[in-house]
Design an enzyme around this catalytic site. Structure first.
Site, mmCIF file in Angstrom:
data_model
loop_
_atom_site.group_PDB
_atom_site.id
_atom_site.type_symbol
_atom_site.label_atom_id
_atom_site.label_comp_id
_atom_site.label_asym_id
_atom_site.label_seq_id
_atom_site.Cartn_x
_atom_site.Cartn_y
_atom_site.Cartn_z
ATOM 1 N N GLU A 118 0.848 -1.192 0.000
ATOM 2 C CA GLU A 118 0.000 0.000 0.000
ATOM 3 C C GLU A 118 0.881 1.238 0.000
ATOM 4 O OE1 GLU A 118 -1.624 1.505 3.742
ATOM 5 O OE2 GLU A 118 -1.793 -0.597 4.329
ATOM 6 N N CYS B 238 -3.712 -3.297 4.128
ATOM 7 C CA CYS B 238 -2.851 -4.417 4.535
ATOM 8 C C CYS B 238 -3.238 -5.731 3.865
ATOM 9 C CB CYS B 238 -2.896 -4.567 6.049
ATOM 10 S SG CYS B 238 -2.569 -3.033 6.917
ATOM 11 N N HIS C 200 -3.473 -10.708 11.179
ATOM 12 C CA HIS C 200 -2.856 -9.436 10.801
ATOM 13 C C HIS C 200 -2.672 -8.653 12.105
ATOM 14 C CE1 HIS C 200 -2.036 -5.536 9.333
ATOM 15 N NE2 HIS C 200 -3.201 -5.041 9.718
HETATM 16 N N1 ACO Z 1 -0.886 1.314 30.770
HETATM 17 C C1 ACO Z 1 -1.521 0.234 30.219
HETATM 18 N N2 ACO Z 1 -2.481 0.354 29.263
HETATM 19 C C2 ACO Z 1 -2.802 1.591 28.850
HETATM 20 C C3 ACO Z 1 -2.200 2.756 29.387
HETATM 21 C C4 ACO Z 1 -1.197 2.569 30.387
HETATM 22 N N3 ACO Z 1 -0.580 3.603 30.920
HETATM 23 N N4 ACO Z 1 -2.736 3.825 28.783
HETATM 24 C C5 ACO Z 1 -3.642 3.373 27.876
HETATM 25 N N5 ACO Z 1 -3.684 2.016 27.935
HETATM 26 C C6 ACO Z 1 -4.471 1.118 27.115
HETATM 27 C C7 ACO Z 1 -5.885 1.550 26.863
HETATM 28 O O1 ACO Z 1 -6.739 1.161 27.914
HETATM 29 C C8 ACO Z 1 -6.173 0.808 25.564
HETATM 30 O O2 ACO Z 1 -6.395 -0.546 25.851
HETATM 31 P P1 ACO Z 1 -7.748 -1.233 25.372
HETATM 32 O O3 ACO Z 1 -7.728 -1.239 23.872
HETATM 33 O O4 ACO Z 1 -7.702 -2.592 25.934
HETATM 34 O O5 ACO Z 1 -8.840 -0.377 25.885
HETATM 35 C C9 ACO Z 1 -4.837 0.864 24.825
HETATM 36 O O6 ACO Z 1 -3.864 1.139 25.833
HETATM 37 C C10 ACO Z 1 -4.736 1.944 23.771
HETATM 38 O O7 ACO Z 1 -5.126 3.144 24.365
HETATM 39 P P2 ACO Z 1 -6.191 4.102 23.664
HETATM 40 O O8 ACO Z 1 -6.419 5.292 24.505
HETATM 41 O O9 ACO Z 1 -7.370 3.302 23.209
HETATM 42 O O10 ACO Z 1 -5.279 4.490 22.411
HETATM 43 P P3 ACO Z 1 -5.501 5.581 21.345
HETATM 44 O O11 ACO Z 1 -6.936 5.799 21.054
HETATM 45 O O12 ACO Z 1 -4.718 6.758 21.745
HETATM 46 O O13 ACO Z 1 -4.815 4.886 20.047
HETATM 47 C C11 ACO Z 1 -5.224 3.298 18.280
HETATM 48 C C12 ACO Z 1 -4.936 3.504 19.757
HETATM 49 C C13 ACO Z 1 -6.636 3.771 17.959
HETATM 50 C C14 ACO Z 1 -5.048 1.839 17.925
HETATM 51 C C15 ACO Z 1 -4.191 4.143 17.455
HETATM 52 O O14 ACO Z 1 -2.901 3.717 17.759
HETATM 53 C C16 ACO Z 1 -4.411 4.039 15.963
HETATM 54 O O15 ACO Z 1 -5.229 4.753 15.396
HETATM 55 N N6 ACO Z 1 -3.634 3.165 15.245
HETATM 56 C C17 ACO Z 1 -3.745 2.989 13.793
HETATM 57 C C18 ACO Z 1 -4.997 2.256 13.371
HETATM 58 C C19 ACO Z 1 -4.914 0.774 13.560
HETATM 59 O O16 ACO Z 1 -3.851 0.201 13.749
HETATM 60 N N7 ACO Z 1 -6.073 0.086 13.463
HETATM 61 C C20 ACO Z 1 -6.134 -1.350 13.537
HETATM 62 C C21 ACO Z 1 -6.734 -2.047 12.349
HETATM 63 S S1 ACO Z 1 -6.413 -1.252 10.808
HETATM 64 C C22 ACO Z 1 -4.745 -1.388 10.398
HETATM 65 O O17 ACO Z 1 -4.160 -2.433 10.447
HETATM 66 C C23 ACO Z 1 -3.998 -0.178 10.039
#
Ligand code: ACO
Length: 466
Positions: A86, A120, A250
């Site tokens: 991609e 992906c 994935h």
């Molecule tokens: N200690 C332990 N865990 C923590 C802490 C901490 N200090 N702080 C946060 N967490 C946990 C949260 O509870 C959450 O866990 P959960 O999912 O079990 O609830 C996790 O860490 C992530 O925290 P969020 O606040 O949900 O993270 P955020 O919204 O800031 O970002 C996300 C996460 C959305 C995955 C972001 O990284 C993203 O957009 N990534 C790209 C998209 C992606 O990968 N999508 C997946 C499928 S598509 C693809 O493959 C591209």
């Protein structure tokens, strides 16, 4: 004469990831997020990234030439070459055409196939194309070759720690040790804007992270249901997670993989599979009447299903998590790098086992499919594939950079994206012998690559000297 085409699948594999990476723990401090957010919350250890001398083209040149050399495959024996990516640099010019240089040199330009692109999922589309070709009436008896190559980079913000980079190459043909169970495929495709790249002036995607997580899990449920019903149709019995030895997902980040396997366990509970034990049933019972949408939003269900699936997760999923946790999301290469981790960790015990794969690409395209493994004969044996890939050595010899260097590199790459007329540093001091690297881009945006000398230990040479 009818050509032999039994046990079509993957005969050989090679993986390449950049030797440059940054630790997620250091990224947490640098980004000022709470400690544990990236390492425990996302479940990631480390993230690989391309410096200015590497990109998806150089990684794919490196991985293909390494595979051909290590398994002693004559480039004339390749009849189809498919690339999944991609990160399409020249937009209309495929990465596959770049790879033709390797084959042209040997007088082989008779190679079908171009690039497949859908986030992906492109690598899986490329793999299916090659396998289908070998199984079809147009197969000419030569090998297929599949390359998944991507550099996953995100703008500053919550998605940035879910980057990574790698290329995987797979040789396809009959009598393979990694055999496709071609009838067992469950696919789910639909239209959604969870992650896409509409801004052609930037390498970064537009991403709705929360939506992408839900889309991934919904696609997983749908593929699993279809996969189970295909299995029931052809095998005449119910499929449950006890019918496979490993599940490979994935892996954008490890936490989503943990949630995914728990979701399969919950599906088995809803389908009343005998593999779900009595105490697990009691724990999951309160969630049995949730609607689909409610079940994706329920934190309690997520926790309960992860808890009951934990032991089986450790047996059937954990062996696939090594490279994705260490390298990060590799987009099209991510699923296959997870599979490489299973080969690396379990190669001596895989004969006769079934591995279920789940491929997801935003937008969205997804398929669940499976392999049946057999030890195979040298050089196409599981133990030789694991030894050729030498994953431990590749991981251990990497160079850790601090977050500042990572950010500085991202800034430089933003500046260089789509640019013309520049020279790279040509610093190959961290690259292994045989690695391809970008030297310059001319006034017509044409790119030029060179290869680190194979016979000389490049680490002993001063930078810019190759
Ligand atoms: N200690 C332990 N865990 C923590 C802490 C901490 N200090 N702080 C946060 N967490 C946990 C949260 O509870 C959450 O866990 P959960 O999912 O079990 O609830 C996790 O860490 C992530 O925290 P969020 O606040 O949900 O993270 P955020 O919204 O800031 O970002 C996300 C996460 C959305 C995955 C972001 O990284 C993203 O957009 N990534 C790209 C998209 C992606 O990968 N999508 C997946 C499928 S598509 C693809 O493959 C591209």
């Amino acid at each position: 004469m009818e050509m032999e085409r039994k046990d079509v699948g993957i005969l050989a594999m090679e993986i390449y990831f950049p030797p440059t990476c940054v630790q997620q723990e250091a990224m947490e401090v640098h980004d000022g997020v709470s400690r544990g957010k990236y390492t425990i919350g996302l479940g990631q250890d480390c993230m690989a990234f391309c410096t200015e001398v590497e990109d998806v083209i150089s990684m794919s040149l490196t991985v293909v030439s390494s595979l051909l050399e290590k398994y002693k495959i004559d480039p004339k024996e390749i009849g189809r070459l498919e690339v999944g990516s991609e990160t399409v640099i020249d937009k209309s010019k495929s990465i596959k055409t770049w790879l033709m240089q390797i084959f042209q040199e040997h007088g082989n330009t008779d190679i079908e196939g171009v690039d497949s692109t859908n986030a992906c999922y492109g690598g899986t589309a490329a793999l299916f194309n090659c396998v289908n070709w070998v199984e079809s009436s147009s197969w000419d008896g030569r090998y297929g070759l599949v390359v998944c190559t991507d550099s996953a980079v995100y703008a500053e913000g919550p998605a940035r720690p879910t980057g990574g980079a790698a290329a995987v190459a797979m040789l396809i043909g009959p009598n393979a040790p990694i055999i496709f169970e071609s009838k067992l495929r469950g696919t789910h495709m639909s239209h959604v804007y969870d992650f896409y790249k509409p801004n052609l002036a930037s390498e970064y995607p537009v991403v709705d992270g929360k939506l992408s997580q839900t889309c991934y899990l919904m696609a997983l449920d749908s593929c699993y249901k279809r996969f189970c019903s295909k299995y029931e149709k052809f095998e005449g019995k119910q499929f449950s997670i006890s019918n496979a030895d490993y599940f490979v997902f994935h892996s954008p980040y490890n936490k989503l993989v943990q949630k995914s396997f728990a979701r399969l366990y919950f599906n088995d509970f809803l389908r009343n599979c005998s593999s779900v034990e009595k105490d697990a049933r009691e724990i999951l019972e309160p969630y049995s009447n949730l609607t689909g949408d409610e079940s994706y939003q329920s934190r309690e269900l997520e926790k309960a299903s992860q808890q009951v699936a934990k032991k089986i997760y450790n047996e059937k999923v954990q062996p696939s998590t090594l490279i994705p946790k260490q390298v990060g999301n590799m987009y099209t290469a991510s699923l296959y790098a997870a599979f490489v981790s299973v080969l690396h960790n379990k190669n001596n015990t895989l004969g006769g086992q079934r591995i279920v794969m789940f491929s997801y690409g935003s937008g969205l395209s997804s398929t669940m499919f499976s392999f049946k493994l057999k030890e195979g004969e040298h050089p196409f044996s599981l133990s030789n594939i694991a030894s050729v890939m030498n994953v431990s050595q590749k991981l251990e010899s990497r160079h850790m950079f601090g977050p500042e260097k990572f950010v500085e590199t991202m800034k430089l790459m933003e500046h260089r994206y789509g640019a013309k007329e520049y020279e790279t540093s040509k610093d190959t001091s961290l690259l292994s012998p045989g690695t391809f690297y970008l030297t310059h881009v001319d006034s017509m945006y044409r790119r030029y690559y060179a290869q680190v000398e194979k016979t000389v230990d490049c680490k002993s040479l001063p930078s810019g000297n190759q």
